[in-house]
Design an enzyme around this catalytic site. Structure first.
Site, PDB file in Angstrom:
ATOM      1  N   GLY A 151      -5.136   3.295  -3.223  1.00  0.00           N
ATOM      2  CA  GLY A 151      -6.419   3.907  -3.543  1.00  0.00           C
ATOM      3  C   GLY A 151      -6.291   5.367  -3.903  1.00  0.00           C
ATOM      4  O   GLY A 151      -7.286   6.027  -4.201  1.00  0.00           O
ATOM      5  N   ASP A 200      -1.454  -0.905   5.973  1.00  0.00           N
ATOM      6  CA  ASP A 200      -1.728  -0.414   7.322  1.00  0.00           C
ATOM      7  C   ASP A 200      -3.198  -0.156   7.600  1.00  0.00           C
ATOM      8  O   ASP A 200      -3.566   0.126   8.737  1.00  0.00           O
ATOM      9  CB  ASP A 200      -0.961   0.894   7.557  1.00  0.00           C
ATOM     10  CG  ASP A 200      -1.549   2.056   6.763  1.00  0.00           C
ATOM     11  OD1 ASP A 200      -1.702   3.154   7.302  1.00  0.00           O
ATOM     12  OD2 ASP A 200      -1.879   1.852   5.574  1.00  0.00           O
ATOM     13  N   ASP A 257       0.863  -1.173   0.000  1.00  0.00           N
ATOM     14  CA  ASP A 257       0.000   0.000   0.000  1.00  0.00           C
ATOM     15  C   ASP A 257       0.908   1.235   0.000  1.00  0.00           C
ATOM     16  O   ASP A 257       2.105   1.140   0.293  1.00  0.00           O
ATOM     17  CB  ASP A 257      -0.898  -0.043   1.238  1.00  0.00           C
ATOM     18  CG  ASP A 257      -1.829   1.163   1.314  1.00  0.00           C
ATOM     19  OD1 ASP A 257      -2.336   1.590   0.262  1.00  0.00           O
ATOM     20  OD2 ASP A 257      -2.042   1.679   2.421  1.00  0.00           O
ATOM     21  N   ASP A 288      -6.622  -2.733   3.321  1.00  0.00           N
ATOM     22  CA  ASP A 288      -5.547  -3.652   2.933  1.00  0.00           C
ATOM     23  C   ASP A 288      -5.766  -5.068   3.454  1.00  0.00           C
ATOM     24  O   ASP A 288      -4.944  -5.950   3.198  1.00  0.00           O
ATOM     25  CB  ASP A 288      -4.200  -3.138   3.458  1.00  0.00           C
ATOM     26  CG  ASP A 288      -3.877  -1.741   2.960  1.00  0.00           C
ATOM     27  OD1 ASP A 288      -4.095  -1.491   1.762  1.00  0.00           O
ATOM     28  OD2 ASP A 288      -3.436  -0.901   3.764  1.00  0.00           O
TER      29      ASP A 288
END
Length: 971
Positions: free
Chosen positions: A543, A672, A253, A676
């Site tokens: 995202g 985190d 991420d 995720d």
């Protein structure tokens, strides 16, 4: 649900989407004006909502609503998704359009799979083979027993040591003899009981003990302790420690994982002058900007460094020409955004803090910077904003707002000033802003700004260009009428709004540019560089917007200026197909020639260019779960870097599933946030970051740690150690058990296949419990083939796991051949030495027991690299413990072989046999090891020799030439 009304008069609702996309900033959602005034004043509101079928796309929504005979279009800004949190909004009323398992949050949820380490999976296959081998041994014994019984059928009644007839009583009868067929069957069952140690049941227990010990040292590792959050490394799964040494793909991420999700305003170029903060002073709370109103003090929550020269221009107001441009520049920073100011109480009742919340951390940094220079945003509604400019509050009407999109790469706001003038302020990426700036005006200023932008980008700052122009009455009215039509259109609304925005965002006067530092977590660029040097492919799944992700890619050294970017942004399946095919052709042209090797291990030709694939979530909607998956994977294999933007949580899991289905390489996911979780659960190894986004990722992970950079010691040090230890321990357990069983098997061949055993039953039981178990566990926990410093200095050493160097089929078969040879030596040397003597079975059985235990422990000692007092105690202590146990067993009168060891140990032949067995059994292994390390050493052995040389010389650095990194494991 579709918003109908909110507590705000303008119909605005503020939501936080942390659980969906990991972003903690507030986002704005709007209720339509047609329903805003009717609720909750009227009890009954009739209407009809027509919406698309439930889907996983959390960034898209298409619907329309009929109210009072009027049809109103609905989009993503008009709905609140399940999983969002309502913030700074007292109440909101809406209509649920999806519920239960059909909501986008639930459609993006995937169940937690059961994970098993790759070594254990391969080990299970070998255990199946050993089970078949056990059956084969038992079959051989039973068949040979059948032949022997058939050949001696006439002698069974009187044969010594077998005598079938019992003559002790008057009536002759057979002992427990059940006939030829049943005797064969019982022989097979007895063989299973005698040889069952071939199946290493104790290995599973030893593996669990070793994993617990490995986890302890990983948790206690000070190099993976995060002081900022006071968190230690957590090992939440004990069955995949060794998988950390074979990771080939890392899926990460971005927000909160690579970055701290904190951005800081660093410098600005205003009207051609570079205010780079060279003389900047860090303001503390006393000297920071504040305003007083109604007996209260308002102060920005975040302190920003300011430039004294720039502060002076701001305070001069519009008295000078330069001051007027500075004024407009900071007014644009404060107004051209979607930031929501929130008043925060403090323990001091006279002091209030303003916390700026918004979708973009960039906008937050710019608004805080404007506040530090005296342009403090106080209030925002959908219709107006209030800005305190050097202590004077001014209200500006927000006449229109064109939000940022990836096509225009800019946003604009139309402000109505108190003097009735109308201005449009625009900010955006330099690539698009310079195309809409009027270059006929102030050419020298534009050139100076471009030079400043180049210098900002070269030091890794995120840059934005600011421009403005004043609108005439006719221009504004023309824009306003077109904007009203476009914003209510049912079809092609986004395209119409984009066209209108492009018309108004033209012929701008440049004001300047800003430089923002995106706060990466400490050590992220170095960590990514080390991972790629080790042959690990790093994919970033985020995202965030595409531009933000690309910028972070550059600052984290994931992307470089030498890479060719292939961008796939498509809105249909056919366009996705065409984009992928074009990208594959281009990537092959750049990467398929032979030559040098790039940082990820893919072969590149001389002068060739590495490729970076950048793809958005909308394209992935059409690609995943379709025949285009294969094309995407083919393209990704040709790329050095893959960056996926605007992806939904389940799409992250889908990308990992795509890789897992088409390759046998190990995958690791690190994140985190709650968004995720699916990705972490789908990967072979899931790592959670204990960050600012809650504990959902940590709770779903296999391992948890404080920062991304800890991934380097976790994989390169502990992962390498764990893989090396576990691979060796499995092979060693197979060896030590097989040696013992084969000795028993050879004995059966010389005792008429009667399954009598010379080795005491107690020794058979204690063999895997006391005699050989402790050294296995100790070495599995403490042995180190290389030091931490060497493993971190040479990331290429991690390739040993990719090539399966510590555990593979070749090693298994070599181990089995060595086992067969050693068992022959252990059995036949005493047999030949005592051939024709009157020694009993118990005595020679004690000799075999001691010989096997000493042999397997010395075999282990030959392979131990890192010795300490615990290892010494375990290995030599096990040999001593074996002697003690054999003496105690033989000292018990009720057991078979009473006093046997005391009689045989008196003779020189006993000790000569022990020495001959050890030397003869280990010499071939020793010679092969020497020849292999001398003529064909692996990377680990080369690095080990370099360590010894460095330790002896303490001189200049030792150069270590590593094997080339391969895309496919070397089996």
């Amino acid at each position: 649900m579709v918003l109908l009304s909110t507590s705000e008069p303008t119909g605005v609702a503020y939501v936080q989407t942390t659980n969906l996309d990991g972003e903690s900033n507030l986002k704005t959602r709007y209720a339509k004006q047609e329903t805003l005034q009717k609720i909750p004043e009227k009890e009954n509101v009739s209407g009809l909502i027509k919406c698309e079928k439930p889907n996983r796309n959390i960034y898209g929504f298409q619907a329309n609503m009929e109210v009072d005979g009027k049809q109103v279009s609905l989009g993503p800004s008009n709905i609140i998704l399940r999983g969002c949190e309502l913030k700074n909004t007292t109440w909101a009323v809406g209509v649920a359009v999806y519920a239960g398992s059909k909501t986008k949050a639930m459609l993006n949820n995937s169940g937690a799979p059961s994970k098993r380490s790759r070594l254990e999976t391969h080990m299970n296959l070998e255990i199946i083979f050993l089970s078949l081998f056990l059956v084969a041994l038992c079959t051989v014994v039973s068949v040979c027993a059948a032949v022997w019984l058939r050949r001696h059928r006439d002698e069974l009644d009187y044969l010594p040591f077998y005598r079938r007839k019992d003559f002790s009583e008057d009536e002759e009868k057979n002992y427990n003899y059940y006939g030829w067929g049943l005797e064969i069957f019982f022989t097979f069952l007895m063989s299973v009981i005698v040889f069952q140690i071939m199946i290493p049941i104790s290995l599973y227990i030893s593996m669990e003990l070793v994993r617990v010990g490995q986890a302890y040292f990983m948790i206690r590792d000070a190099e993976m302790y995060d002081e900022s959050s006071n968190t230690r490394f957590q090992c939440r799964a004990l069955n995949i420690n060794e998988d950390l040494g074979q990771i080939k793909y890392v899926f990460s991420d971005k927000t909160g994982t690579l970055t701290e999700n904190m951005m800081e305003f660093q410098c600005a170029s205003i009207w051609g002058v570079d205010y780079n903060g060279g003389k900047a002073t860090s303001q503390d709370q006393k000297d920071g900007y504040f305003v007083q109103a109604d007996g209260q003090v308002l102060r920005p929550k975040m302190v920003v460094k300011t430039d004294p020269e720039l502060l002076q221009y701001v305070r001069n107001g519009k008295e000078t020409k330069e001051g007027s441009y500075v004024h407009d520049f900071f007014l644009a920073l404060a107004a051209c955004n979607t930031i929501v100011p929130i008043i925060v109480d403090t323990p001091d009742p006279t002091l209030k803090l303003i916390d700026y919340q918004g979708e973009s951390p960039d906008e937050q940094a710019l608004v805080y910077a404007a506040a530090a220079y005296g342009f403090m945003l106080i209030e925002r509604t959908s219709g107006h904003i209030v800005i305190d400019i050097q202590g004077e509050r001014k209200r500006f009407n927000v006449l229109g707002l064109h939000e940022f999109d990836s096509d225009r790469k800019r946003m604009s706001v139309i402000l109505g000033f108190p003097n009735q003038s109308v201005k449009v302020f625009v900010k955006g990426a330099d690539t698009t802003m310079f195309s809409v700036i009027d270059r006929s005006l102030n050419t020298s200023i534009i050139r100076a700004t471009e030079a400043h932008l180049q210098s900002y980008s070269s030091i890794g700052l995120r840059t934005l260009v600011i421009g403005m122009r004043e609108l005439s009455t006719s221009e504004f009215e023309e824009w306003h009428s077109a904007f009203e039509v476009a914003s209510t259109a049912l079809m092609g609304r986004a395209r119409l709004l984009r066209k209108i925005a492009s018309n108004i965002e033209s012929n701008l006067c440049i004001l300047g540019a800003s430089g923002i530092e995106d706060k990466l977590q400490q050590g992220v660029p170095e960590a990514i560089e080390s991972l790629r040097t080790a042959g690990i492919k790093v994919w970033v799944l985020t995202g965030d917007k595409q531009e933000t992700a690309i910028s972070i890619g550059y600052s984290s050294k994931l992307l470089t200026s030498k890479m060719t970017q292939v961008i796939v942004n498509s809105n249909s399946k056919e366009s996705c197909r065409k984009s992928l095919e074009d990208a594959i052709i281009m990537s092959k042209k750049l990467t398929t020639t032979s030559g040098t090797t790039n940082e990820t291990g893919r072969t590149l030709g001389t002068g060739s260019t590495p490729v970076a694939l950048i793809i958005d979530g909308t394209s992935l909607v059409y690609i995943l779960d379709s025949e285009l998956e294969e094309r995407l994977f083919e393209l990704a294999c040709n790329c050095s870097v893959v960056l996926c933007c605007r992806v939904a949580p389940l799409q992250k899991a889908g990308i990992i599933s795509l890789v897992k289905k088409r390759t046998s390489d190990m995958t690791l996911a690190i994140g985190d946030g709650a968004n995720d979780v699916s990705m972490i659960q789908m990967a072979d190894v899931g790592v959670g970051i204990s960050g600012q986004e809650g504990r959902q990722a940590v709770m779903a992970s296999d391992f948890a740690m404080g920062q991304f950079r800890f991934l380097v010691p976790l994989l390169f040090v502990h992962g390498h150690w764990n893989y090396q230890r576990m691979g060796y321990m499995i092979l060693y357990n197979f060896y030590r058990n097989a040696v013992f069983v084969l000795v028993l098997f050879w004995y059966v061949l010389f005792t008429c296949f009667t399954l009598t055993t010379a080795i005491n039953e107690w020794s058979s039981v204690l063999y895997s419990v006391i005699y050989t178990s402790v050294p296995t566990v100790v070495v599995g926990i403490l042995d180190k083939d290389l030091s931490r410093l060497t493993l971190l200095k040479h990331p290429q050493l991690y390739g040993a796991g990719h090539r399966d160097e510590c555990y593979n089929k070749t090693l298994f078969w070599i181990t089995m051949l060595d086992t067969l040879y050693q068992s022959v030596v252990v059995f036949f040397i005493p047999l030949l030495a005592y051939w024709g003597s009157t020694i009993d079975a118990a005595s020679i059985g004690d000799l075999w027991t001691l010989a096997v235990v000493i042999l397997v422990n010395l075999h282990l000692a030959m392979d131990v690299i890192h010795w300490n007092w615990i290892t010494h105690a375990a290995i030599w202590g096990s040999i001593i413990a074996t002697f003690i146990c054999v003496i105690v067993i033989d000292a018990i009168p009720s057991l078979v072989g009473y006093w046997a060891i005391f009689e045989i140990a008196k003779t020189r032949l006993f000790w000569f046999c022990l020495l001959a067995i050890i030397v003869t059994a280990l010499i071939p292994r020793f010679v092969v090891k020497v020849l292999y390390q001398f003529y064909a050493p692996c990377d680990v052995q080369i690095a080990r020799e370099a360590e010894k040389f460095w330790a002896q010389s303490q001189s200049a650095a030792v150069e270590v030439e590593m094997s080339p990194i391969l895309d496919h494991p070397r089996r």
